[in-house]
Design a protein around this motif. Structure first.
Motif, PDB file in Angstrom:
ATOM      1  N   LEU B 311       0.863  -1.239  -0.101  1.00  0.00           N
ATOM      2  CA  LEU B 311      -0.068   0.014   0.035  1.00  0.00           C
ATOM      3  C   LEU B 311       0.721   1.286   0.086  1.00  0.00           C
ATOM      4  O   LEU B 311       0.516   2.168  -0.471  1.00  0.00           O
ATOM      5  CB  LEU B 311      -0.836   0.027   1.297  1.00  0.00           C
ATOM      6  CG  LEU B 311      -1.966  -1.204   1.116  1.00  0.00           C
ATOM      7  CD1 LEU B 311      -2.666  -1.331   2.571  1.00  0.00           C
ATOM      8  CD2 LEU B 311      -2.585  -1.181   0.052  1.00  0.00           C
ATOM      9  N   MET B 312       2.233   1.067   0.473  1.00  0.00           N
ATOM     10  CA  MET B 312       3.087   2.221   0.334  1.00  0.00           C
ATOM     11  C   MET B 312       3.604   2.250  -1.115  1.00  0.00           C
ATOM     12  O   MET B 312       3.648   3.717  -1.342  1.00  0.00           O
ATOM     13  CB  MET B 312       4.282   1.813   1.130  1.00  0.00           C
ATOM     14  CG  MET B 312       5.205   3.092   1.536  1.00  0.00           C
ATOM     15  SD  MET B 312       6.672   2.375   2.340  1.00  0.00           S
ATOM     16  CE  MET B 312       7.371   1.421   0.979  1.00  0.00           C
ATOM     17  N   LEU B 313       3.661   1.498  -1.789  1.00  0.00           N
ATOM     18  CA  LEU B 313       4.119   1.608  -3.183  1.00  0.00           C
ATOM     19  C   LEU B 313       3.037   2.209  -3.981  1.00  0.00           C
ATOM     20  O   LEU B 313       3.338   3.179  -4.858  1.00  0.00           O
ATOM     21  CB  LEU B 313       4.247  -0.031  -4.075  1.00  0.00           C
ATOM     22  CG  LEU B 313       5.295  -0.744  -3.509  1.00  0.00           C
ATOM     23  CD1 LEU B 313       5.234  -2.146  -4.344  1.00  0.00           C
ATOM     24  CD2 LEU B 313       6.653   0.045  -3.999  1.00  0.00           C
ATOM     25  N   SER B 314       1.668   1.948  -3.946  1.00  0.00           N
ATOM     26  CA  SER B 314       0.717   2.740  -4.600  1.00  0.00           C
ATOM     27  C   SER B 314      -0.411   2.568  -3.924  1.00  0.00           C
ATOM     28  O   SER B 314      -0.826   1.620  -3.174  1.00  0.00           O
ATOM     29  CB  SER B 314       0.717   2.029  -6.108  1.00  0.00           C
ATOM     30  OG  SER B 314      -0.605   2.558  -6.610  1.00  0.00           O
ATOM     31  N   ASP B 315      -1.444   3.590  -3.985  1.00  0.00           N
ATOM     32  CA  ASP B 315      -2.788   3.633  -3.261  1.00  0.00           C
ATOM     33  C   ASP B 315      -3.826   3.603  -4.354  1.00  0.00           C
ATOM     34  O   ASP B 315      -4.901   3.482  -4.003  1.00  0.00           O
ATOM     35  CB  ASP B 315      -3.019   4.812  -2.399  1.00  0.00           C
ATOM     36  CG  ASP B 315      -2.962   6.004  -3.021  1.00  0.00           C
ATOM     37  OD1 ASP B 315      -2.476   6.074  -4.303  1.00  0.00           O
ATOM     38  OD2 ASP B 315      -2.764   7.253  -2.477  1.00  0.00           O
TER      39      ASP B 315
END
Lengths: 168, 433
Positions: B311-315
């Protein structure tokens, strides 16, 4: 040695066949008792679950004997026969380490713990130690089969079969 | 990532590449990681306890039953009748024999749960038949392998039962019903490729059978197909559980092949029982070892760590779901479906749920995704069986597989981004809210 292996694997086969028959009959009886007799049986579900544990754990030893467990053979298959043979011995040792540490050692502790604490099952009143005794038993069988495989590998020059295969 | 996760992953893959059985890889890697957190004795006892506890489930009992009924049906003359039924219905369309192959695999998948069983039962008859009519062996093998995977989604399906356990209690009935539409979609997509391929290569089209013959063939297959209504109807209608339905399926298959078709003799049964025990035990040991591993995972909060990382990579849900799918396709190419579902469900399901995906849709997605792995090199088990049945090699089968991979991936994307494909049917039957 080979006679001994043959005898225990024949007993193992008979036990497994009988367990499969028993599990089919148990669950069939459960359906029958509910629909035809209108009085659902209270112990069949538990019995069937316990037989499944025995089929799963003891059957694991049988599947090890028949070399049916799933594995990744693409790299080992490309090795030259001497390297392949050495790798196979390493694999057998890995399996024996697991069987001895988790199944025989951990399993025996689990069994004695359940017997001492008098843990019994809800419907049948069976001691859970008895149910779990399949684990150390299977661990011992796997160790015996594994040692036998290593002896054969040491005597043989060619590694014929893989320990596991990529098929379900 | 923390040390436990690294030790777990590295030791698992080293053992796996050495060709140690995958269940033992999971067990040993778990043991090694667990002794970083506790003494050896409680670690070994915990794993032994988790192994037995993981198998101790009434829902899992359905697995030996569907394995046994599948074995009986494969040998009991049921596959032959399904093929003849499909031949009578769609054999005269362009690419008829390839379409018959796909449809037979789907029908076989609808009564049994094993893609390997479907491949050998259907492929051993259909591939030689296709060769006789000018199709290449490679194309026949490619079609059989990819079509056989539809049985993973079309119920009864052992892998959906395993997913139900791994996800922590999704309804098996809802999953079974959810599998129909995606399974049929994959089948139709494969059929489209087959027809276009046949038109392009100008394969002969066979004549239509007279209506009376068609009816006769369909009637002959009815007793086999009746099993679908008993098993699935019984589960959806709440008459019995999936496990009880499995026991009924065993009795029905035995009655049909031993009693009516007389293609299996009573003295062949012990060997079939033993074979079913062997296959069951392989699956159960993997389940037992995986349940020890997922205990370790939640004990050390690894899924949360991975979830936060994603979830840090992309939301953006579109990106994260695509990423999960791509990882699973790579995983599926190396690890068999059962361990892959057991290992990756506890890791990826929380991420998917955070993004608003239901556990039903995720289950269909992961099974369809890993189905592609079943037919991809280097370890796709269904692909190998199919090549063996068709007497061709892995190198030659890749080219005809390419368009089939493409449409399977297309359906995977549809299933990933359109929840209704998985959820409409279970909702219609009132199995999900």
């Amino acid at each position: 040695m080979q006679n001994f292996i043959t005898i225990i694997s024949q007993i193992l086969e008979k036990v497994l066949m009988f367990a499969m028959l028993a599990i089919v009959l148990t669950v069939t009886w459960q359906v029958f008792s509910r629909f035809i007799l209108q009085s659902p049986s209270s112990y069949t579900e538990e019995l069937a679950r316990f037989i499944l544990i025995w089929i799963g754990i003891l059957g694991a030893a049988y599947a090890y004997k028949t070399k049916a467990h799933l594995g990744l053979d693409i790299f080992v298959d490309r090795m030259a026969p001497p390297a392949k043979r050495k790798t196979r011995i390493v694999i057998e040792i890995m399996v024996i380490i697991f069987a001895m540490s988790v199944m025989v050692y951990g399993g025996t502790l689990l069994v004695t713990m359940n017997i001492e604490l008098k843990q019994t099952s809800a419907a049948l009143g069976l001691n859970m130690g008895l149910v779990y005794s399949a684990i150390p038993l299977s661990g011992v069988l796997i160790t015996i089969f594994g040692c036998n495989n290593i002896v054969q590998l040491l005597n043989n020059d060619v590694a014929n079969n893989n320990v596991s295969k990529g098929e379900m | 990532m923390d040390m436990t996760a690294i030790v777990l992953l590295v030791s698992f893959f080293i053992l796996l590449f050495l060709n140690v059985p995958v269940s033992i890889c999971i067990g040993l890697a778990t043991l090694l990681s667990l002794v970083m957190h506790m003494d050896f004795t409680p670690a070994a006892t915990t794993i032994a306890q988790q192994m037995a506890g993981g198998i101790d489930s009434f829902a899992l009992l359905a697995i030996p039953f569907f394995i046994l009924s599948g074995l009986v049906m494969g040998q009991g003359g049921i596959a032959k009748r399904l093929i003849e039924c499909a031949m009578a219905l769609i054999g005269s369309l362009p690419g008829g024999l390839a379409l018959v192959n796909v449809m037979s695999c789907m029908l076989f998948g609808a009564i049994s749960g094993s893609a390997v069983a479907a491949t050998s039962a259907i492929g051993s008859f259909m591939v030689p038949e296709m060769k006789k009519h000018g199709y290449s062996a490679e194309f026949g093998a490619a079609v059989t392998a990819s079509a056989a995977t539809t049985g993973m989604l079309i119920p009864p399906s052992n892998i959906l039962i395993i997913y139900a356990i791994a996800s922590g209690g999704v309804s098996i009935a809802a999953l079974f019903v959810a599998g129909y539409l995606p399974g049929i979609l994959v089948g139709l997509a494969l059929m489209t490729v087959c027809s276009l391929y046949a038109i392009k290569h100008k394969y002969p089209v066979s004549a239509r059978l007279p209506l009376s013959v068609t009816l006769e063939k369909v009637l002959a297959a009815l007793p086999s197909l009746l099993l679908v209504f008993i098993v699935i109807g019984g589960i959806i209608g709440g008459i019995f559980t999936a496990t009880e339905a499995g026991a009924v399926a065993v009795l029905y298959a035995l009655a049909l092949s031993v009693g009516i078709y007389k293609e299996i003799k009573v003295d062949q049964l012990p060997a079939l029982f033993l074979k079913a025990c062997e296959t069951t035990a392989i699956v159960m040991l993997i389940i037992g070892a995986s349940s020890a591993m997922s205990w370790l995972l939640s004990y050390t909060h690894i899924p949360q760590t991975i979830s936060e990382f994603f979830l840090m990579l992309s939301d953006n849900p579109l990106v994260v779901l695509l990423l999960i799918n791509l990882i699973l396709i790579v995983v599926g190419a190396f690890i068999d479906m059962t361990p892959a579902v057991l290992i990756f469900t506890p890791i990826f399901l929380p991420v998917a749920e955070q993004l608003g995906m239901s556990p039903i849709q995720f289950g269909i997605m992961i099974v369809l995704n890993l189905s592609i792995g079943l037919v991809s090199p280097p370890v796709g088990s269904v692909l190998f069986v199919s090549c063996a049945v068709a007497k061709t090699s892995i190198h030659k089968i890749i080219k005809p597989m390419l368009p089939l991979y493409a449409v399977m991936f297309l359906v995977l994307m549809l299933v990933t981004y359109v929840p209704a494909i998985s959820e409409a049917l279970p909702r219609f039957f009132g199995l999900i809210g």
